[in-house]
Enzyme design. Structure first.
Site, mmCIF file in Angstrom:
data_model
loop_
_atom_site.group_PDB
_atom_site.id
_atom_site.type_symbol
_atom_site.label_atom_id
_atom_site.label_comp_id
_atom_site.label_asym_id
_atom_site.label_seq_id
_atom_site.Cartn_x
_atom_site.Cartn_y
_atom_site.Cartn_z
ATOM 1 N N GLU A 1 2.300 7.757 3.303
ATOM 2 C CA GLU A 1 3.591 7.707 3.983
ATOM 3 C C GLU A 1 4.157 8.931 4.381
ATOM 4 O O GLU A 1 4.385 9.671 3.383
ATOM 5 C CB GLU A 1 4.581 6.829 3.545
ATOM 6 C CG GLU A 1 4.012 5.280 3.226
ATOM 7 C CD GLU A 1 4.964 4.564 2.494
ATOM 8 O OE1 GLU A 1 5.984 4.066 3.126
ATOM 9 O OE2 GLU A 1 4.877 4.213 1.205
ATOM 10 N N LYS B 1 8.004 8.708 -5.508
ATOM 11 C CA LYS B 1 8.423 9.499 -4.376
ATOM 12 C C LYS B 1 9.813 9.472 -4.237
ATOM 13 O O LYS B 1 10.591 10.360 -3.779
ATOM 14 C CB LYS B 1 7.714 9.303 -3.249
ATOM 15 C CG LYS B 1 7.732 10.166 -1.978
ATOM 16 C CD LYS B 1 7.300 9.993 -0.622
ATOM 17 C CE LYS B 1 5.611 9.773 -0.996
ATOM 18 N NZ LYS B 1 4.979 9.596 0.655
ATOM 19 N N ARG C 1 -2.324 3.805 -11.746
ATOM 20 C CA ARG C 1 -1.986 4.938 -11.132
ATOM 21 C C ARG C 1 -1.703 6.085 -12.321
ATOM 22 O O ARG C 1 -1.847 5.864 -13.513
ATOM 23 C CB ARG C 1 -0.498 4.433 -10.704
ATOM 24 C CG ARG C 1 0.466 4.204 -11.773
ATOM 25 C CD ARG C 1 2.043 4.049 -11.250
ATOM 26 N NE ARG C 1 2.554 5.130 -10.719
ATOM 27 C CZ ARG C 1 3.767 5.283 -10.499
ATOM 28 N NH1 ARG C 1 4.482 4.073 -9.910
ATOM 29 N NH2 ARG C 1 4.483 6.354 -10.191
#
Length: 563
Positions: free
Chosen positions: A43, A278, A268
């Site tokens: 993104e 983020k 992750r």
């Protein structure tokens, strides 16, 4: 770019994702005869961090292993914080890391019309409806494990939903007034399936589409459509999306598109003493805890690059961490170990003094100087040598002299001899203090027969210290970094993680002295400053006449190979 041997080693390494793909490519498998297509879909609302680097390595590495292709796609479905500056930064980071997507670069926003048509098709088939619950009302009616969710608009007539959805697109309703929800199962034990919102109204201008759209698809709806449109075979994502997989499959199966991607989740990357969200990284930036996305304390790729991390060290780290199904926490010391190993092989040696005090060689002639040819790398003779000047007045580290030293202190103190690296053996004869009793000058005599640091008479010199010539030294600012969070797991507690930011994570030293050979140092040059660590030229603040070096990592290795 990764070299051939590195790529071959990576291709040989197998993991559970590759096991799945091997099975699907085999005779009779889901992907028999197909080309493997993966994608990396960031993104564009912030900088990539090292957790993304793991996803990049998995996505691009998997495609390379099977002779397939990997798409780079900007998942720009939320206009609130997206921008082209992040698009450019993402592309720069991926190329720096050593990967390329060729001509396979896409934007999710290019598919907005197709996504809208899929949504209309779902309404027509009775699989979606316009809902007028506010976000607060939706939370109140979400239900729990023993009670289903409730929506008074679930049985709204198809034609009415089609009309309202078209008017939503036309901008007739204010933000938040209506949503489009998928009609799946209000009693599902997976709350992601309880008629999730798939479109919302948002009048924020889009970084590419401008004001063309005022409704935007939700990520869980858009992502499987993007994969299906692009012909992705394997949608590899982090474990946090495991509970979203049923919704991914539902959208894929009801979209009416030819593509049939499969979502596979892997653990992750979590590293001690930092955060990988983020949203939290954005808070650090916006609240001024760091100087920006590329602050060398940040785990962003731009921050790591500015700190002096190399693409090879990060790829080595990711290779060692591997790809797992279960989440785990990786020690920061492993990442530092990988960098230290890479820089030990590649970084040129130099001398710098961080906290200088003057050393006067009292028996060396005033006004005279000489030059030593010093090796640039002890293990790589092809790196050659550099000239290092020596004169009566030198700079040494303040901590390399003690008037009254403790036991086993082998540096300068009255009566003791030390070796000045690559120059001479000197014997301390005393010091000069200011009116406050602070040492401002150390006095010593040199032995002319020890040029180059040799001792012809065989006497043992226990200590060797670094130095720079005061006559030719260059001033520099040197920044020493510690962990951004002193707590090894700042995301584990119930309090605000911002309260755990390490106030001593940066120490900026001015008035440092570096040898003359460094006056023209430029980014991305890396150096081992003898006895001090590995340093790089800061790629933002350093300029001719104002050298700034960042310490990338210390010389001491805290990684335990037996762990």
């Amino acid at each position: 770019m990764p070299d051939r041997m590195e790529m071959e080693a990576s291709a040989k390494a197998n993991n559970f994702i590759h096991d799945i793909i091997d099975e699907e490519l085999a005779e009779g498998g889901r992907c028999e005869g197909m080309t493997v297509h993966t994608r990396f879909p960031p993104e564009p609302n912030g900088r990539l961090h090292i957790g993304h680097a793991k996803a990049i390595a998995v996505d691009f590495g998997t495609a390379a292993k099977y002779g397939g292709v990997c798409h780079l796609r900007m998942d720009d479905t939320n206009p609130d914080k997206e921008g082209e500056e992040f698009v450019d930064a993402i592309r720069e980071d991926i190329r720096w890391l050593g990967y390329d997507w060729g001509d396979r670069f896409y934007y999710a926003s290019d598919y907005f019309e197709e996504m809208y048509e899929v949504a209309v098709r779902l309404i027509r088939e009775g699989l979606a409806y316009v809902c007028e619950l506010t976000p607060a009302q939706m939370r109140e009616n979400r239900g729990d494990l023993t009670h289903p969710a409730v929506s008074p608009w679930r049985d709204r007539p198809v034609q009415e939903s089609l009309d309202l959805f078209a008017r939503m697109r036309a901008g007739e309703f204010e933000d938040g007034r209506m949503t489009l929800r998928a009609k799946i199962d209000l009693a599902s034990g997976n709350f992601n399936m309880r008629d999730p919102v798939i479109y919302r109204i948002n009048r924020t201008p889009h970084h590419r589409q401008g004001n063309t759209w005022c409704i935007y698809p939700m990520y869980d709806f858009a992502h499987p459509l993007e994969d299906a449109i692009e012909g992705i075979t394997h949608s590899l994502c982090s474990l946090e999306f495991e509970d979203h997989r049923p919704l991914y499959n539902w959208v894929r199966d009801h979209a009416g598109l030819a593509g049939q991607p499969r979502q596979i989740e892997f653990a992750r990357l979590n590293i001690t003493h930092t955060v990988m969200s983020k949203r939290k990284l954005r808070r650090l930036v916006e609240e001024g805890a760091v100087a920006g996305w590329d602050d060398p304390r940040m785990p962003t790729l731009s921050g790591l690059r500015r700190r002096g991390y190399t693409p090879a060290s990060i790829r080595d780290f990711l290779e060692r961490v591997g790809v797992a199904k279960m989440p785990n926490m990786v020690e920061l010391s492993l990442l530092e170990h990988c960098l230290r190993e890479d820089l030990n092989r590649s970084a040129r040696r130099a001398m710098a003094v961080l906290r200088p005090v003057k050393l006067t060689v009292v028996n060396y002639p005033e006004g005279q100087s000489e030059t030593f040819e010093v090796e640039n790398h002890p293990e790589r003779p092809e790196e050659g040598t550099r000239p290092v000047t020596f004169s009566r007045h030198l700079w040494i580290e303040a901590e390399d002299f003690l008037e009254n030293p403790p036991g086993k202190y082998f540096r300068l103190y009255p009566g003791n001899e030390v070796r000045l690296k690559s120059a001479y053996v000197v014997k301390c004869t005393g010091c000069v203090k200011d009116e406050n009793g602070c040492v401002v000058e150390v006095l010593a005599e040199y032995d002319p027969d020890t040029r180059g640091g040799n001792t012809p008479d065989g006497r043992r010199i226990k200590g060797t210290i670094h130095w720079v010539d005061a006559a030719t030294a260059v001033d520099a600012e040197i920044r020493l970094y510690d962990t951004l969070f002193a707590d090894p797991n700042p995301e584990a507690g119930e309090g605000d993680f911002m309260e755990l930011v390490n106030p001593r994570s940066l120490e900026a030293l001015t008035g440092c002295k570096v040898e003359a050979s460094l006056h023209a140092a430029r980014t991305p040059e890396a150096f081992q400053f003898l006895r001090l660590g590995y340093f790089c030229v800061d790629n933002q603040d350093s300029a001719p006449g104002h050298l700034v070096f960042n310490r990338s990592v210390s010389l001491k290795d805290g990684f335990k190979k037996g762990k």
